[in-house]
Enzyme design. Structure first.
Site, PDB file in Angstrom:
ATOM      1  N   LYS A 116      28.002  -2.051  27.007  1.00  0.00           N
ATOM      2  CA  LYS A 116      28.320  -0.715  26.499  1.00  0.00           C
ATOM      3  C   LYS A 116      28.800   0.242  27.587  1.00  0.00           C
ATOM      4  CE  LYS A 116      25.135  -1.092  22.572  1.00  0.00           C
ATOM      5  NZ  LYS A 116      24.678  -2.456  22.859  1.00  0.00           N
ATOM      6  N   GLU A 200      23.337   8.670  25.881  1.00  0.00           N
ATOM      7  CA  GLU A 200      24.414   9.515  25.377  1.00  0.00           C
ATOM      8  C   GLU A 200      23.854  10.546  24.412  1.00  0.00           C
ATOM      9  OE1 GLU A 200      27.188   6.931  23.479  1.00  0.00           O
ATOM     10  OE2 GLU A 200      25.859   6.420  21.822  1.00  0.00           O
ATOM     11  N   ILE A 203      24.860  12.139  18.139  1.00  0.00           N
ATOM     12  CA  ILE A 203      25.618  12.808  17.084  1.00  0.00           C
ATOM     13  C   ILE A 203      24.839  12.559  15.796  1.00  0.00           C
ATOM     14  CG2 ILE A 203      27.861  13.045  15.973  1.00  0.00           C
ATOM     15  CD1 ILE A 203      27.858  13.582  19.001  1.00  0.00           C
ATOM     16  N   HIS A 208      28.485   6.451  10.239  1.00  0.00           N
ATOM     17  CA  HIS A 208      28.765   5.280  11.078  1.00  0.00           C
ATOM     18  C   HIS A 208      29.997   4.606  10.489  1.00  0.00           C
ATOM     19  CE1 HIS A 208      27.117   1.562  13.366  1.00  0.00           C
ATOM     20  NE2 HIS A 208      28.374   1.355  13.046  1.00  0.00           N
ATOM     21  N   LYS A 237      21.955  -2.264   9.531  1.00  0.00           N
ATOM     22  CA  LYS A 237      22.726  -1.931   8.339  1.00  0.00           C
ATOM     23  C   LYS A 237      22.111  -2.574   7.096  1.00  0.00           C
ATOM     24  CE  LYS A 237      26.753  -1.896  11.334  1.00  0.00           C
ATOM     25  NZ  LYS A 237      27.913  -2.670  11.801  1.00  0.00           N
ATOM     26  N   GLU A 289      30.707   1.703  20.167  1.00  0.00           N
ATOM     27  CA  GLU A 289      30.674   0.384  20.805  1.00  0.00           C
ATOM     28  C   GLU A 289      31.698  -0.514  20.140  1.00  0.00           C
ATOM     29  OE1 GLU A 289      26.654  -0.873  20.205  1.00  0.00           O
ATOM     30  OE2 GLU A 289      27.060  -1.733  18.244  1.00  0.00           O
ATOM     31  N   ARG A 293      33.165  -9.929  17.848  1.00  0.00           N
ATOM     32  CA  ARG A 293      32.881 -11.076  16.982  1.00  0.00           C
ATOM     33  C   ARG A 293      33.195 -10.678  15.544  1.00  0.00           C
ATOM     34  NH1 ARG A 293      28.463  -8.871  14.587  1.00  0.00           N
ATOM     35  NH2 ARG A 293      27.064  -7.622  15.875  1.00  0.00           N
TER      36      ARG A 293
END
Length: 455
Positions: A116, A200, A203, A208, A237, A289, A293
């Site tokens: 990252k 970071e 937010i 997303h 998710k 990020e 894949r």
């Protein structure tokens, strides 16, 4: 085209890859642990070879055994699916050294975008917006405290390596910082063997949003639109849809163009996903990020774009150009995916392995797909991820897709283990979800507290 590929994975994604390869006329080799001897992917592949005991570290993460299996069976390429070794640059590099094609990006690009911190630096070079945060690795709590003071709370602490929600903590103030940093670092070290962190600004609340990209070795890069993955629990998710109701035409063009720019900057090859956080109040989006894949939720993009992502992966790895150009890609209707897990939502989503005594998967009609490796009589082993199926629907519009998903979940019947089917049915029927009025805070802060009150 390849004569034979090895699938270095298990479960529904292994089945998905085997089916795509067969439709391309490519032979397949399945690998399995001793716990997966009777798994569906073992039965469907042309060949199958055991690579170790039940523990993932001794089988599905055992690079030497997997590469030996590829050599022994004459496989020309390895498809890693998602999870396990799919984002492991060492494994990709070993494949390259052994002249076995890794069906994914190069090890160099995986190092660049899988880490990252490196990815963040490359996106700044590419002119892709990123959130304020640390400029390099953070190893100590003292460093973390100083950086947090500079960028302001709330913040996100994230593992530099890996994904899947591991090594991530939200921090609202300085009192929470030290214990959160230590816990996230310990989790990252255990999961990825790397305790490097970065920080970071958070937010939050946010949407997303992720953009599916495809690239080939001739330098062509295209996008297949966006997915909204804001319905999450503990950074995992739960439900995904495409397109996002939060994005209009202008913003969609901006965010997909940024994703293509990001992939072009690193000369990306194969399938990948650029993930963004969208601040709905300002309309600004920020790079989060890249997943180097295929994604669990790729079927929703396949439904709306008409492009078979797994087949494209195999073709691109074989040296072919992408079968479609950007101007050829059109989007139709709306798609939704629900992840079905063998878990108990009423008991903190505890895994529920065991023998499936009866199974009926929903079917019938246009625009319904169930990706699964389950069958009646199959025993779900306790060693791996609890996802047992994905229900994906497609409708002419979002309302039709929602109604089709409700119908499909009502038909889904599994006996012998506890699943989250009823939980997903309640979620897809919630007025906020039906209205598209949700963000990354909704599931944890609004839906779950009410759901857990119910008997």
């Amino acid at each position: 085209m390849f004569n034979k590929i090895l699938i270095a994975n298990r479960g529904e994604i292994a089945v998905r890859i085997i089916r795509a390869a067969r439709e391309l006329g490519v032979g397949t080799v399945a690998i399995y642990s001793t716990a997966d001897r009777d798994a569906l992917h073992v039965h469907l592949a042309d060949e199958a070879i055991c690579v170790g005991p039940a523990r993932s570290t001794e089988s599905y993460l055992n690079m030497n055994n997997i590469l030996s299996a590829a050599v022994a069976t004459g496989a020309q390429a390895i498809h890693p699916g998602f999870g396990f070794l799919s984002e492991n640059s060492k494994f990709a590099r070993l494949c390259e050294e052994m002249n076995i094609k890794f069906i994914g990006p190069s090890a160099k690009v995986m190092d660049m975008m899988g880490d990252k911190i490196n990815a963040r630096a490359e996106m700044i070079k590419a002119g892709v917006p990123v959130t304020p945060g640390s400029e390099g690795e953070v190893h100590t709590t003292d460093e973390a405290v100083k950086i947090a003071e500079e960028i302001g709370y709330p913040i996100m602490i994230k593992a530099s390596a890996g994904g899947g929600g591991k090594g991530i903590r939200k921090v609202n103030n300085v009192e929470e910082l030290v214990p959160a940093f230590e816990a996230a670092q310990a989790e990252a070290q255990a999961a990825f063997g790397n305790g490097a962190m970065f920080i970071e600004r958070m937010i939050f609340p946010a949407r997303h949003i992720e953009v599916q990209i495809l690239g080939d070795s001739q330098g062509n890069v295209i996008h297949l639109g966006e997915r909204d993955c804001s319905l999450q629990r503990n950074n995992q998710k739960v439900l995904e849809e495409s397109p996002s109701v939060a994005i209009g035409h202008t913003l969609r063009n901006e965010i997909t163009a940024a994703a293509v720019k990001a992939a072009q900057h690193v000369s990306y090859e194969n399938a990948g996903t650029i993930e963004f956080l969208l601040d709905e109040s300002s309309g600004k989006f920020y790079f989060m990020e890249m997943n180097t894949r295929v994604q669990v939720e790729h079927p929703v993009t396949e439904f709306v774009s008409g492009v078979d992502i797994v087949k494209e992966q195999i073709r691109v790895a074989n040296g072919n150009e992408l079968s479609v150009k950007q101007e050829d890609v059109t989007f139709s209707g709306h798609a939704i995916e629900c992840r079905i897990n063998s878990e108990n939502p009423k008991f903190n989503f505890a895994p529920s392995p065991g023998k499936i005594t009866n199974l009926f998967l929903p079917s019938g009609g246009v625009g319904l797909r169930v990706d699964s490796a389950m069958y009646s009589g199959y025993s779900i082993p306790p060693y791996y991820d609890s996802m047992i199926a994905k229900v994906i629907v497609h409708g002419e519009n979002r309302f039709e897709a929602l109604m089709k998903m409700q119908r499909a979940l009502l038909e889904f019947d599994v006996e012998g283990v506890i699943t989250n089917v009823d939980f997903q049915l309640e979620l897809i029927s919630d007025p906020h979800v039906v209205a598209g009025d949700y963000d990354t805070s909704f599931l944890g802060n609004v839906f779950l507290p009410e759901y857990q009150k119910e008997d």
